[in-house]
Each structure stands twice: as structure tokens, then as C-alpha cells.
Design a protein around this motif. Structure first.
Motif, short mmCIF file in Angstrom:
data_model
loop_
_atom_site.label_atom_id
_atom_site.label_comp_id
_atom_site.label_asym_id
_atom_site.label_seq_id
_atom_site.Cartn_x
_atom_site.Cartn_y
_atom_site.Cartn_z
N LYS A 316 32.04 0.65 3.60
CA LYS A 316 31.45 -0.53 4.24
C LYS A 316 30.46 -0.15 5.33
O LYS A 316 30.72 0.73 6.15
CB LYS A 316 32.55 -1.41 4.84
N ARG A 317 29.32 -0.83 5.32
CA ARG A 317 28.36 -0.74 6.40
C ARG A 317 28.19 -2.14 6.99
O ARG A 317 27.88 -3.08 6.27
CB ARG A 317 26.99 -0.24 5.90
N ASP A 318 28.40 -2.27 8.28
CA ASP A 318 28.27 -3.57 8.92
C ASP A 318 26.80 -3.95 9.06
O ASP A 318 25.95 -3.11 9.37
CB ASP A 318 28.92 -3.54 10.31
N LEU A 319 26.52 -5.22 8.82
CA LEU A 319 25.18 -5.77 8.99
C LEU A 319 25.23 -6.83 10.09
O LEU A 319 26.11 -7.69 10.09
CB LEU A 319 24.69 -6.39 7.68
N ASP A 320 24.29 -6.74 11.01
CA ASP A 320 24.29 -7.61 12.19
C ASP A 320 23.13 -8.59 12.18
O ASP A 320 22.07 -8.32 11.59
CB ASP A 320 24.20 -6.77 13.46
N LYS A 321 23.35 -9.70 12.86
CA LYS A 321 22.26 -10.62 13.16
C LYS A 321 21.88 -10.42 14.62
O LYS A 321 22.75 -10.43 15.49
CB LYS A 321 22.67 -12.08 12.93
N VAL A 322 20.60 -10.20 14.87
CA VAL A 322 20.12 -9.93 16.22
C VAL A 322 19.11 -11.00 16.60
O VAL A 322 18.18 -11.29 15.84
CB VAL A 322 19.48 -8.53 16.32
N ALA A 323 19.31 -11.60 17.77
CA ALA A 323 18.35 -12.56 18.32
C ALA A 323 17.86 -12.02 19.65
O ALA A 323 18.67 -11.71 20.53
CB ALA A 323 19.00 -13.93 18.50
N VAL A 324 16.55 -11.90 19.82
CA VAL A 324 15.96 -11.40 21.05
C VAL A 324 15.17 -12.54 21.68
O VAL A 324 14.32 -13.16 21.03
CB VAL A 324 15.04 -10.19 20.80
N TYR A 325 15.46 -12.84 22.95
CA TYR A 325 14.86 -13.98 23.65
C TYR A 325 13.81 -13.50 24.65
O TYR A 325 13.95 -12.43 25.25
CB TYR A 325 15.93 -14.79 24.37
N ARG A 326 12.80 -14.32 24.84
CA ARG A 326 11.73 -13.96 25.78
C ARG A 326 12.27 -13.77 27.19
O ARG A 326 11.81 -12.90 27.95
CB ARG A 326 10.64 -15.03 25.76
N SER A 327 13.23 -14.59 27.59
CA SER A 327 13.81 -14.52 28.94
C SER A 327 15.19 -15.16 28.92
O SER A 327 15.58 -15.80 27.94
CB SER A 327 12.92 -15.27 29.94
N ASN A 328 15.93 -14.99 30.00
CA ASN A 328 17.23 -15.65 30.11
C ASN A 328 17.08 -17.16 30.05
O ASN A 328 17.94 -17.86 29.49
CB ASN A 328 17.91 -15.23 31.41
N TRP A 329 16.02 -17.66 30.65
CA TRP A 329 15.77 -19.11 30.62
C TRP A 329 15.57 -19.60 29.19
O TRP A 329 16.12 -20.64 28.80
CB TRP A 329 14.55 -19.43 31.49
N GLN A 330 14.82 -18.85 28.42
CA GLN A 330 14.60 -19.25 27.03
C GLN A 330 15.89 -19.14 26.21
O GLN A 330 16.11 -19.91 25.27
CB GLN A 330 13.49 -18.40 26.39
N MET A 331 16.74 -18.20 26.56
CA MET A 331 18.03 -18.09 25.88
C MET A 331 18.87 -19.34 26.15
O MET A 331 19.54 -19.86 25.25
CB MET A 331 18.77 -16.85 26.36
#
Length: 390
Positions: A316-331
Motif C-alpha cells: 500500500k502507498r498512501d495518497l493524500d489530498k493537499v490544499a494550499v491557501y494564499r493566507s490564513n485569512w483565505q483559509m
């Protein structure tokens, strides 16, 4: 593959990076970055296969399952050699990277996100779906949640080495069941079909067997008529089909696709009428040996934590979902995105736990079944509400 797109409609509000088709920037260490707006150049096909060796990061898959008209191409070169290629789309202030089932370093992700947030000023969040990564820190706030798995068999150099890796009992059973099958059914034949050799009827027969087995487990098949047509088209581009027949009728088979040096399996199935002859395992074994002859490096059985994949033996190889936000405010502003990603991660972990419990004890505790159903119903209701609002 079923994509987990974050939105359902196209809103072209991401700012372009210039008026030219290709925009180029030069960074230290001989790194050159190019971006082709609303274009997927054909010359990247061979390089994508070389770099990633992934069906879900290939032009063959993209040409059938996606549309190049609203897709951009990001290319990184080092010393003139292409080292990174991302296909991405802009939707409602979101950037979705189309490449999936690939391994990305922290450097790859950091460089791309910095480039996007500088050049696409309306982008607030960048989404990677189903990737392998070892990120520990990024220059922007991010989420990284395990949401899928890929079961992978790394192939040895020869069929004999693969047979040895299966263990003493498996080796004995392969010889015994192959002999029994041939003696009981003299018309038994196994054949391998490649690309243009693959006929529509064989594909449909294998998919029908797979659907029948899923129906027997009370599991709905995601392969409808439209998906079947796409599988047929993709098979003629890069397919490999192993099929076992008795009296001319398909009784077992597999459908896979080649990307680089790797094969990705879409279906592995057999008629339960022949369970006593181990025909499903034999079909797999014969197909895998042919893949070794073709100098394949890896076989990908994809998502689904099924016991038989580990017996082949897959890892098994784990596959991840990654979300990168412009800033903490945008998060915070994109809280719906962050919550949905976290929710999917929790749901996936619960599913893995239930599968593990079933393998250990032969059953899944009723509270786990109830929780899974409740979570799935919640997800379906939320998706319906979002669809109505749109």
C-alpha cells in the motif's frame, strides 16, 4: 477513475499571467518555468510518461477524460531538461492540479504554489488530489489529508523471480490448478491483447463479469455505458488485456493501461463458476508474467483495500489530498473547502479501520457500519445542497 472535483462549473475569473501563449521566468540554479495558458502542448506527452509513469498523469488519460480548452500547462526545466509538468485548471478562485497518483516533493509543491500565487492574483487555494508527498513545511498555509490508497506490486526482472516471491503454497497451487483447468476444460486458452488488438466485445465481456461480481456483493458498479466507451478508447491507446476463454467464452480477464514503465489495472475479474480452479489468480499470474516480459517496473492495483491485492503481493502507498491557501485569512474564508477535505479524510480513515477489522475478525462492528452510512448520507446531502445553490 472518479475524480473528486471541488466544484461543478467553470467561472473564468482567475487572472491570466500575460498576453502570450507561453510565459517564461528564470530562477536560480538553472531553473526555467514556462506556462501555456489554455493549452496542452503535445510535446509534453513523452516527458510526462518519463517523469511520472502514471496513467493519471498522462496525455492518453487526459485526452479522453478532460478538456484542454480550459487547461493550462506548467513546465519546469533544469539545464534545459524538463523535470516537472503540471496540468491545472482555474475554477472560482481555485486552482485544481489535474495530475494524480504521482509522487511530489516539498520543493515541487513550494515552487508551483509560489508561482501560481504570484501570477494568478485571483487564486485563493490550490488543490492537489491523490498524490504521494512528504511535505513538512510550505511557504503558505496548507492541509494534507490521506484520502486514498494505491496498492502497488514492484516487479522483479523475470517471471521465475515473481513466482518465487509468491511462496511455496502459491507456487504449488499455480502448477496444480493450471493442470486441473487444462485437463477439465481442454478448450481453455489465455491470450494477451495490446492496443489495436483489443476488441470492444472482449472489453465489454470483462466489464460485465466485473459488474456481476460486484452485484453479488451488493456493491454498485461505477462503470456505466459512458465509462465503458472511455475504457475502450483508452485501451486502444495504451491498453493491455489479459483474457482467459473456455469454449470461446470469456471466463476471466484483466484490463490495464501502460504509462511509462508501469501498468495500471482498471479491472481484474473472473466468473465465480470457475472458483474451484483458481482461474482468477491464474489469469493475474499469466498477465503479470507478460508484463515482466515487456520490462514493466510496477503494477498498480489502485484504490480499494482488498485482501487479494496484498496476496499478489502488493504494497500500500498512501495518497493524500493537499490544499494550499494564499493566507490564513483565505483559509478561513474558504472554510467550506477546508471542512470538506477534513471530512473526506475522516471518512477514509473510518473505512480503512472497518476493512482492517473485517480482515481480523471476519466482521465489521455495527456502530462502524452505522457511522459510515451516516457520514456518506451527510456527504450526499451536502453535495445536493451545493448543486441546488449553483
Amino acid at each position: 477513475m472518479k475524480r473528486m472535483d471541488v466544484i461543478a462549473r467553470y467561472v473564468p475569473i482567475c487572472d491570466p499571467i500575460g498576453n502570450h501563449k507561453s510565459n517564461r521566468s528564470i530562477e536560480p540554479d538553472g531553473i526555467t518555468i514556462s506556462c501555456y495558458e489554455n493549452d496542452v502542448p503535445e510535446f509534453i506527452g513523452a516527458d510526462m510518461d518519463r517523469i511520472y509513469g502514471s496513467l493519471y498523469s498522462s496525455l492518453a488519460q487526459f485526452s479522453i477524460y478532460s478538456d484542454s480548452r480550459d487547461t493550462n500547462t506548467y513546465i519546469v526545466r533544469k539545464g534545459g531538461k524538463i523535470i516537472t509538468i503540471f496540468l491545472f485548471q482555474c475554477y472560482d478562485c481555485k486552482i485544481r492540479v489535474i495530475n494524480e497518483v504521482i509522487s511530489l516533493s516539498e520543493e515541487d509543491i513550494s515552487r508551483f504554489t509560489a508561482y501560481i500565487f504570484i501570477n494568478f492574483v485571483s487564486a485563493k487555494v490550490i488543490l492537489f488530489t491523490s498524490i504521494q508527498t512528504n511535505i513538512r513545511t510550505l511557504p503558505f498555509p496548507y492541509q494534507c489529508v490521506n484520502n486514498m490508497e494505491d496498492i502497488v506490486l514492484t516487479l522483479p526482472k523475470t517471471g521465475e523471480e515473481y513466482l518465487d516471491s509468491l511462496g511455496k503454497n502459491a507456487r504449488r497451487n499455480i502448477q496444480r490448478y493450471m493442470r486441473n483447468l487444462s485437463e477439465t476444460f481442454p478448450s481453455f486458452r489465455f491470450e494477451l491483447l495490446v492496443k489495436d488488438e483489443i476488441d470492444d466485445q472482449t472489453i465489454r465481456a470483462i466489464i460485465a463479469l466485473n459488474r456481476a461480481r460486484m452485484d453479488g456483493k451488493n456493491t454498485a458498479s461505477a462503470t456505466d455505458q459512458a465509462e465503458t466507451e472511455k475504457i475502450i478508447r483508452l485501451a486502444k491507446k495504451c491498453g493491455l488485456v489479459g483474457v482467459a476463454r473456455i469454449d470461446g467464452r470469456v471466463c476471466a480477464g484483466s484490463i490495464s493501461f501502460r504509462a511509462g514503465s508501469n501498468y495500471f489495472f482498471r479491472a481484474i475479474t473472473h466468473d465465480p463458476m470457475y472458483d474451484a480452479y483458481w482461474i482468477g489468480f491464474l489469469c493475474c499470474y499469466l498477465t503479470f508474467c507478460e508484463c515482466i516480459v515487456r520490462e514493466a517496473k510496477e503494477l498498480h492495483f489502485m484504490w480499494g483495500d482488498c485482501e487479494y491485492k496484498y496476496s499478489l503481493p502488493g504494497v500500500k502507498r498512501d495518497l493524500d489530498k493537499v490544499a494550499v491557501y494564499r493566507s490564513n485569512w483565505q483559509m478561513l474564508r474558504k472554510g467550506d473547502v477546508a471542512l470538506k477535505i477534513a471530512f473526506r479524510g475522516c471518512l477514509h480513515q473510518l473505512m480503512l479501520w472497518s476493512h482492517s477489522a473485517k480482515r481480523r475478525n471476519g466482521l465489521v462492528p455495527q456502530p462502524a457500519i452505522t457511522s459510515l452510512k451516516d457520514l456518506r448520507n451527510m456527504e450526499h446531502r451536502s453535495q445536493a445542497i451545493v448543486a441546488k445553490r449553483k
